[in-house]
Design an enzyme around this catalytic site. Structure first.
Site, PDB file in Angstrom:
ATOM      1  N   ASP A 104       0.730  -0.908  -0.136  1.00  0.00           N
ATOM      2  CA  ASP A 104      -0.224  -0.564  -0.140  1.00  0.00           C
ATOM      3  C   ASP A 104       0.988   1.404   0.207  1.00  0.00           C
ATOM      4  O   ASP A 104       0.288   2.259  -1.125  1.00  0.00           O
ATOM      5  CB  ASP A 104      -0.745  -0.136   1.360  1.00  0.00           C
ATOM      6  N   ARG A 169     -10.975   0.747   5.927  1.00  0.00           N
ATOM      7  CA  ARG A 169     -10.104   0.065   4.841  1.00  0.00           C
ATOM      8  C   ARG A 169     -11.046   0.186   3.795  1.00  0.00           C
ATOM      9  O   ARG A 169     -10.388   0.477   2.644  1.00  0.00           O
ATOM     10  CB  ARG A 169      -9.454  -1.152   5.605  1.00  0.00           C
TER      11      ARG A 169
HETATM   12  P1  IMP Z   1       6.829   1.321   6.618  1.00  0.00           P
HETATM   13  O1  IMP Z   1       7.461  -0.141   7.773  1.00  0.00           O
HETATM   14  O2  IMP Z   1       7.638   2.568   7.715  1.00  0.00           O
HETATM   15  O3  IMP Z   1       7.322   1.895   5.240  1.00  0.00           O
HETATM   16  O4  IMP Z   1       5.632   1.426   6.659  1.00  0.00           O
HETATM   17  C1  IMP Z   1       5.442   0.543   6.029  1.00  0.00           C
HETATM   18  C2  IMP Z   1       3.261  -0.094   6.873  1.00  0.00           C
HETATM   19  O5  IMP Z   1       3.464   1.078   7.561  1.00  0.00           O
HETATM   20  C3  IMP Z   1       2.432   0.546   5.519  1.00  0.00           C
HETATM   21  O6  IMP Z   1       2.409  -1.053   5.200  1.00  0.00           O
HETATM   22  C4  IMP Z   1       1.507   0.319   6.065  1.00  0.00           C
HETATM   23  O7  IMP Z   1       1.320  -0.572   6.736  1.00  0.00           O
HETATM   24  C5  IMP Z   1       1.930   1.486   7.348  1.00  0.00           C
HETATM   25  N1  IMP Z   1       1.824   2.716   7.011  1.00  0.00           N
HETATM   26  C6  IMP Z   1       2.260   4.115   6.852  1.00  0.00           C
HETATM   27  N2  IMP Z   1       2.054   5.022   7.213  1.00  0.00           N
HETATM   28  C7  IMP Z   1       0.705   5.023   6.912  1.00  0.00           C
HETATM   29  C8  IMP Z   1      -0.611   6.123   6.161  1.00  0.00           C
HETATM   30  O8  IMP Z   1      -0.433   6.865   6.185  1.00  0.00           O
HETATM   31  N3  IMP Z   1      -1.593   5.635   6.435  1.00  0.00           N
HETATM   32  C9  IMP Z   1      -1.849   3.920   7.077  1.00  0.00           C
HETATM   33  N4  IMP Z   1      -0.994   2.356   7.695  1.00  0.00           N
HETATM   34  C10 IMP Z   1       0.842   3.722   7.088  1.00  0.00           C
HETATM   35 MG    MG Z   2       0.672  -2.308   5.462  1.00  0.00          MG
END
Ligand code: IMP
Ligand code: MG
Length: 179
Positions: A104, A169
């Site tokens: 996502d 969602r």
């Molecule tokens: P990362 O490991 O920090 O890149 O985070 C990825 C995960 O954090 C994504 O798969 C989302 O599930 C969650 N995430 C990060 N930013 C958002 C946001 O703005 N809204 C909702 N979920 C987020």
């Molecule tokens: Mg995620």
């Protein structure tokens, strides 16, 4: 507005349903070109990618296999513990196949970095990454992104698969939660 039943106020529209459909169609066309002649497996990252995967695969005019993986990211006191845990693995052997990971959002990058490391141990023919959203200002570890839907500012977004505390969602658009 009451919160007691399942009524909550709707977040403001950030990316409309129409805009998302248009961009997902473009991404599907790009992926179709990139993977023509390359049998591939789409691996969606649960749960946030469900809506994106469902729409994207119908815009890709090629045969493909589809699988899902689930991970959870732990955030410490600072937001960047970087600890990612595998919750559910894929059911396919990925050896000798082209893999396209579909997520996502790329936020800090820790989740995608974990998944890229995990899959690279499984001898795929290639490993590509497609994200609907990219928040480059939040990146803590570099991850290669092959297909990006929208680059966005540092907002917490929900809808179209993305959640806040498990909710939102099912919103058909992407909205920003008001502080
Ligand atoms: P990362 O490991 O920090 O890149 O985070 C990825 C995960 O954090 C994504 O798969 C989302 O599930 C969650 N995430 C990060 N930013 C958002 C946001 O703005 N809204 C909702 N979920 C987020
Ligand atoms: Mg995620």
């Amino acid at each position: 507005m009451t919160n007691s039943a399942n009524t909550v106020s709707s977040p403001g529209v950030y990316l409309s349903e129409e805009l998302i459909t248009q961009r997902v169609t473009e991404l599907g066309a790009k992926i179709t070109v990139a993977y023509t002649g390359k049998p591939f497996v789409i691996v969606g990252v649960l749960t946030g990618s469900i809506t994106f995967v469902a729409d994207l695969i119908r815009k890709i005019n090629l045969p493909m296999e589809i699988d899902f993986i689930a991970v959870s990211s732990y955030r410490g006191e600072t937001t960047h513990s970087g600890e990612v845990r595998l919750i559910k693995d894929v059911g396919h052997s990925l050896e000798g196949k082209h893999i396209l990971l579909v997520e996502d959002i790329a936020d800090t990058g820790w989740t995608l970095q974990y998944l890229l490391k995990l899959f690279s141990t499984r001898n795929p023919l290639s490993l590509g990454v497609c994200v609907l959203l990219d928040k480059p200002s939040r990146r803590e570890v570099e991850v290669p992104l092959d297909f990006v839907g929208f680059e966005i500012e540092d907002h917490f977004v929900v809808g179209y698969g993305l959640d806040y505390a498990g909710l939102y969602r099912n919103l058909p658009y992407i909205g920003v939660l008001e502080a």
